[in-house]
Design a protein around this motif. Structure first.
Motif, PDB file in Angstrom:
ATOM      1  N   LEU A  27      -0.587  24.750 -22.418  1.00  0.00           N
ATOM      2  CA  LEU A  27      -1.066  25.866 -21.660  1.00  0.00           C
ATOM      3  C   LEU A  27      -1.469  25.341 -20.190  1.00  0.00           C
ATOM      4  O   LEU A  27      -2.131  23.859 -19.685  1.00  0.00           O
ATOM      5  CB  LEU A  27      -2.292  26.444 -21.551  1.00  0.00           C
ATOM      6  N   ILE A  28      -1.109  26.264 -18.736  1.00  0.00           N
ATOM      7  CA  ILE A  28      -1.783  25.005 -17.858  1.00  0.00           C
ATOM      8  C   ILE A  28      -2.160  26.438 -17.245  1.00  0.00           C
ATOM      9  O   ILE A  28      -1.407  27.010 -16.721  1.00  0.00           O
ATOM     10  CB  ILE A  28      -0.731  24.408 -16.836  1.00  0.00           C
ATOM     11  N   PRO A  29      -3.465  26.413 -16.504  1.00  0.00           N
ATOM     12  CA  PRO A  29      -4.013  27.258 -16.455  1.00  0.00           C
ATOM     13  C   PRO A  29      -3.951  27.489 -14.594  1.00  0.00           C
ATOM     14  O   PRO A  29      -3.724  26.661 -13.884  1.00  0.00           O
ATOM     15  CB  PRO A  29      -5.586  27.504 -16.303  1.00  0.00           C
ATOM     16  N   VAL A  30      -4.156  28.736 -13.785  1.00  0.00           N
ATOM     17  CA  VAL A  30      -3.147  29.018 -12.536  1.00  0.00           C
ATOM     18  C   VAL A  30      -4.252  30.093 -11.545  1.00  0.00           C
ATOM     19  O   VAL A  30      -4.224  30.960 -12.878  1.00  0.00           O
ATOM     20  CB  VAL A  30      -2.084  28.982 -12.145  1.00  0.00           C
ATOM     21  N   THR A  31      -4.754  30.379 -10.300  1.00  0.00           N
ATOM     22  CA  THR A  31      -5.197  30.948 -10.242  1.00  0.00           C
ATOM     23  C   THR A  31      -4.736  31.459  -8.584  1.00  0.00           C
ATOM     24  O   THR A  31      -4.681  32.015  -8.033  1.00  0.00           O
ATOM     25  CB  THR A  31      -6.426  30.658  -9.260  1.00  0.00           C
ATOM     26  N   THR A  32      -3.486  30.370  -8.093  1.00  0.00           N
ATOM     27  CA  THR A  32      -3.278  30.981  -7.394  1.00  0.00           C
ATOM     28  C   THR A  32      -2.004  30.469  -6.961  1.00  0.00           C
ATOM     29  O   THR A  32      -1.237  28.877  -7.779  1.00  0.00           O
ATOM     30  CB  THR A  32      -3.838  29.562  -6.152  1.00  0.00           C
ATOM     31  N   LEU A  33      -0.725  30.800  -6.370  1.00  0.00           N
ATOM     32  CA  LEU A  33       0.485  29.991  -6.328  1.00  0.00           C
ATOM     33  C   LEU A  33       0.856  28.246  -5.872  1.00  0.00           C
ATOM     34  O   LEU A  33       1.253  27.902  -6.027  1.00  0.00           O
ATOM     35  CB  LEU A  33       1.662  31.092  -4.807  1.00  0.00           C
ATOM     36  N   LYS A  34      -0.145  28.133  -5.128  1.00  0.00           N
ATOM     37  CA  LYS A  34      -0.086  27.332  -4.221  1.00  0.00           C
ATOM     38  C   LYS A  34      -0.622  26.118  -5.465  1.00  0.00           C
ATOM     39  O   LYS A  34       0.541  25.527  -5.973  1.00  0.00           O
ATOM     40  CB  LYS A  34      -1.239  26.819  -3.358  1.00  0.00           C
ATOM     41  N   GLY A  35      -1.096  26.412  -6.414  1.00  0.00           N
ATOM     42  CA  GLY A  35      -2.092  25.602  -7.826  1.00  0.00           C
ATOM     43  C   GLY A  35      -0.904  25.344  -8.388  1.00  0.00           C
ATOM     44  O   GLY A  35      -0.512  24.775  -9.502  1.00  0.00           O
ATOM     45  N   ALA A  36       0.131  26.866  -8.736  1.00  0.00           N
ATOM     46  CA  ALA A  36       1.072  26.272  -9.840  1.00  0.00           C
ATOM     47  C   ALA A  36       1.404  25.593  -9.198  1.00  0.00           C
ATOM     48  O   ALA A  36       2.777  25.286 -10.685  1.00  0.00           O
ATOM     49  CB  ALA A  36       2.057  27.975 -10.140  1.00  0.00           C
ATOM     50  N   VAL A  37       2.503  25.408  -8.250  1.00  0.00           N
ATOM     51  CA  VAL A  37       3.094  24.347  -7.336  1.00  0.00           C
ATOM     52  C   VAL A  37       3.304  23.230  -7.510  1.00  0.00           C
ATOM     53  O   VAL A  37       3.645  22.287  -7.721  1.00  0.00           O
ATOM     54  CB  VAL A  37       3.451  25.129  -6.232  1.00  0.00           C
ATOM     55  N   ASP A  38       1.503  22.862  -7.477  1.00  0.00           N
ATOM     56  CA  ASP A  38       1.000  21.771  -7.712  1.00  0.00           C
ATOM     57  C   ASP A  38       1.285  21.122  -8.750  1.00  0.00           C
ATOM     58  O   ASP A  38       1.270  20.065  -9.043  1.00  0.00           O
ATOM     59  CB  ASP A  38       0.083  21.665  -7.044  1.00  0.00           C
ATOM     60  N   SER A  39       0.566  22.317  -9.222  1.00  0.00           N
ATOM     61  CA  SER A  39       0.851  21.917 -11.612  1.00  0.00           C
ATOM     62  C   SER A  39       2.091  21.334 -11.416  1.00  0.00           C
ATOM     63  O   SER A  39       2.124  20.123 -11.977  1.00  0.00           O
ATOM     64  CB  SER A  39      -0.462  22.790 -11.780  1.00  0.00           C
ATOM     65  N   LEU A  40       3.503  21.621 -11.237  1.00  0.00           N
ATOM     66  CA  LEU A  40       3.956  21.593 -11.890  1.00  0.00           C
ATOM     67  C   LEU A  40       4.863  20.718 -10.967  1.00  0.00           C
ATOM     68  O   LEU A  40       6.064  19.841 -11.816  1.00  0.00           O
ATOM     69  CB  LEU A  40       5.360  23.181 -11.895  1.00  0.00           C
ATOM     70  N   ILE A  41       5.086  20.038  -9.859  1.00  0.00           N
ATOM     71  CA  ILE A  41       4.912  18.615  -9.370  1.00  0.00           C
ATOM     72  C   ILE A  41       4.494  18.065 -10.087  1.00  0.00           C
ATOM     73  O   ILE A  41       4.495  17.121 -10.227  1.00  0.00           O
ATOM     74  CB  ILE A  41       4.720  19.230  -7.510  1.00  0.00           C
ATOM     75  N   ALA A  42       3.075  17.566 -10.496  1.00  0.00           N
ATOM     76  CA  ALA A  42       2.393  16.942 -10.713  1.00  0.00           C
ATOM     77  C   ALA A  42       3.368  16.442 -11.591  1.00  0.00           C
ATOM     78  O   ALA A  42       3.026  15.550 -13.063  1.00  0.00           O
ATOM     79  CB  ALA A  42       0.648  16.962 -10.208  1.00  0.00           C
ATOM     80  N   LEU A  43       3.479  18.093 -12.710  1.00  0.00           N
ATOM     81  CA  LEU A  43       4.265  17.495 -14.461  1.00  0.00           C
ATOM     82  C   LEU A  43       5.022  17.079 -14.709  1.00  0.00           C
ATOM     83  O   LEU A  43       5.133  15.389 -15.330  1.00  0.00           O
ATOM     84  CB  LEU A  43       4.082  19.251 -15.100  1.00  0.00           C
ATOM     85  N   GLU A  44       6.388  17.122 -13.178  1.00  0.00           N
ATOM     86  CA  GLU A  44       7.426  16.715 -13.144  1.00  0.00           C
ATOM     87  C   GLU A  44       7.390  15.202 -12.349  1.00  0.00           C
ATOM     88  O   GLU A  44       8.465  14.638 -13.420  1.00  0.00           O
ATOM     89  CB  GLU A  44       8.334  17.533 -11.806  1.00  0.00           C
ATOM     90  N   LYS A  45       6.497  14.617 -11.537  1.00  0.00           N
ATOM     91  CA  LYS A  45       7.030  13.473 -10.950  1.00  0.00           C
ATOM     92  C   LYS A  45       5.664  12.931 -11.793  1.00  0.00           C
ATOM     93  O   LYS A  45       5.835  11.591 -11.950  1.00  0.00           O
ATOM     94  CB  LYS A  45       6.333  13.544  -9.794  1.00  0.00           C
ATOM     95  N   GLY A  46       5.228  13.296 -12.554  1.00  0.00           N
ATOM     96  CA  GLY A  46       4.578  12.223 -13.588  1.00  0.00           C
ATOM     97  C   GLY A  46       3.194  11.639 -12.841  1.00  0.00           C
ATOM     98  O   GLY A  46       2.595  10.729 -13.627  1.00  0.00           O
ATOM     99  N   ASN A  47       2.627  12.170 -11.873  1.00  0.00           N
ATOM    100  CA  ASN A  47       1.312  11.832 -11.137  1.00  0.00           C
ATOM    101  C   ASN A  47       0.683  13.393 -10.695  1.00  0.00           C
ATOM    102  O   ASN A  47       1.214  14.225 -10.591  1.00  0.00           O
ATOM    103  CB  ASN A  47       1.803  11.310 -10.033  1.00  0.00           C
ATOM    104  N   GLY A  48      -0.457  12.424 -10.314  1.00  0.00           N
ATOM    105  CA  GLY A  48      -1.640  13.901 -10.054  1.00  0.00           C
ATOM    106  C   GLY A  48      -2.303  14.605 -11.886  1.00  0.00           C
ATOM    107  O   GLY A  48      -1.388  13.807 -12.835  1.00  0.00           O
ATOM    108  N   LYS A  49      -3.026  15.475 -11.155  1.00  0.00           N
ATOM    109  CA  LYS A  49      -3.853  15.750 -12.433  1.00  0.00           C
ATOM    110  C   LYS A  49      -2.984  16.890 -12.458  1.00  0.00           C
ATOM    111  O   LYS A  49      -2.956  18.070 -11.725  1.00  0.00           O
ATOM    112  CB  LYS A  49      -5.813  16.208 -12.315  1.00  0.00           C
ATOM    113  N   VAL A  50      -2.641  17.304 -14.330  1.00  0.00           N
ATOM    114  CA  VAL A  50      -2.685  18.650 -14.140  1.00  0.00           C
ATOM    115  C   VAL A  50      -3.414  19.268 -14.977  1.00  0.00           C
ATOM    116  O   VAL A  50      -3.913  18.691 -16.246  1.00  0.00           O
ATOM    117  CB  VAL A  50      -0.800  18.716 -15.497  1.00  0.00           C
ATOM    118  N   PRO A  51      -3.761  20.700 -14.562  1.00  0.00           N
ATOM    119  CA  PRO A  51      -4.557  21.135 -15.467  1.00  0.00           C
ATOM    120  C   PRO A  51      -4.740  21.462 -16.603  1.00  0.00           C
ATOM    121  O   PRO A  51      -3.369  21.676 -16.905  1.00  0.00           O
ATOM    122  CB  PRO A  51      -5.280  22.167 -14.063  1.00  0.00           C
ATOM    123  N   SER A  52      -6.095  22.009 -17.874  1.00  0.00           N
ATOM    124  CA  SER A  52      -5.549  22.140 -19.162  1.00  0.00           C
ATOM    125  C   SER A  52      -6.670  23.281 -19.357  1.00  0.00           C
ATOM    126  O   SER A  52      -7.350  23.147 -18.704  1.00  0.00           O
ATOM    127  CB  SER A  52      -5.213  20.867 -19.903  1.00  0.00           C
TER     128      SER A  52
END
Length: 263
Positions: A237-262
């Motif tokens: 599960l990845i919680p989102v509140t905005t489109l930008k937040g969703a995009v940022d989370s998916l990019i962080a998940l893809e690249k393996g860097n940055g925090k992915v919220p849960s």
């Protein structure tokens, strides 16, 4: 002249109306709707032979992976739900019981409800297109987006529509896919400013998502607890509140860097 009943006789006499009441309740229609996991659709692909997203006025890119919008199926507004139906669904993890008024407006006919759901879907598609183009700083007067998804109503696919448009136009912004090649599912309404709103039935939607191969599920943050209630194994599960937040989370998940919220 009255005669006194024995205890067994009195129990029988008292039991008759109780049994009749229970039988009546078991057969009488109740003001509930029964719901279950519904279909999912990959917004990056086709639905019933037609592309879900068609873009003109800007170059698009080939994508890999999937972005699957999710649905629930509910008994119709005219369907009679008995006590037996209700009890059967109450104790199943792949079913849910909801007040009928929470699923269908009580003051509308079946045709009016169908029209209302279709209008909600169209408004959701317009908002999703606007949100995605705003996010990418593209002029909606020059870039046209057409969204087609047969036999689905309501606004809850908005977030996934927006993500699909972003992925087709820009991906992760550096040549990669938002999905990272994964099957990503989710739900959530969206407005033109990119704000993600809550929807219903997320616990059932997570089951539909996992059934159809998703390993990641984007959920409106306010509904994290509902999504966790019957979370299938293997679904993140990845919680989102905005489109930008969703995009940022998916990019962080893809690249393996940055925090992915849960949740």
């Amino acid at each position: 002249m009255l005669s006194r009943l024995s205890r067994p006789q009195a129990l029988v006499v008292c039991a008759v109306p109780v049994v009749a009441l229970i039988a009546t309740a078991a057969l009488a229609p109740l003001p509930f709707a029964l719901t279950q996991p519904g279909m999912t659709a990959n917004v990056l692909g086709e639905n019933k032979g037609e592309p879900v997203i068609t873009i003109s006025g800007a170059a698009t890119r080939d994508t890999s992976g999937q972005l699957r919008m999710t649905t629930i199926e509910a008994t119709g507004p005219d369907t009679s739900v008995s006590l037996g139906d209700l009890l059967d669904s109450w104790f199943r993890t792949d079913r849910a019981v909801m007040p009928r008024d929470a699923v269908y407006p009580s003051d509308k006919s079946t045709k009016e409800i169908e029209k209302y759901n279709t209008e909600q879907m169209r408004e959701s598609q317009d908002a999703a297109s606007e949100a995605a183009l705003n996010y990418l700083d593209l002029d909606p007067a020059k870039v046209k987006v057409d969204l087609e998804l047969a036999d689905v109503g309501g606004p809850s696919a908005g977030l996934l529509f927006s993500l699909g448009i972003v992925d087709k136009l820009d991906g992760d912004g550096s040549g990669g896919d938002l999905t990272g090649g994964r099957t990503v599912a989710g739900t959530g309404t969206i407005d033109a400013d990119g704000k993600v709103g809550a929807v219903g039935g997320v616990a059932l939607k997570t089951q539909a998502a996992r059934r159809d191969g998703a390993t990641v599920f984007l959920v409106p943050k306010a509904e994290c607890s509902d999504a966790k209630a019957e979370l299938p194994e293997g679904l993140r599960l990845i919680p989102v509140t905005t489109l930008k937040g969703a995009v940022d989370s998916l990019i962080a998940l893809e690249k393996g860097n940055g925090k992915v919220p849960s949740c």
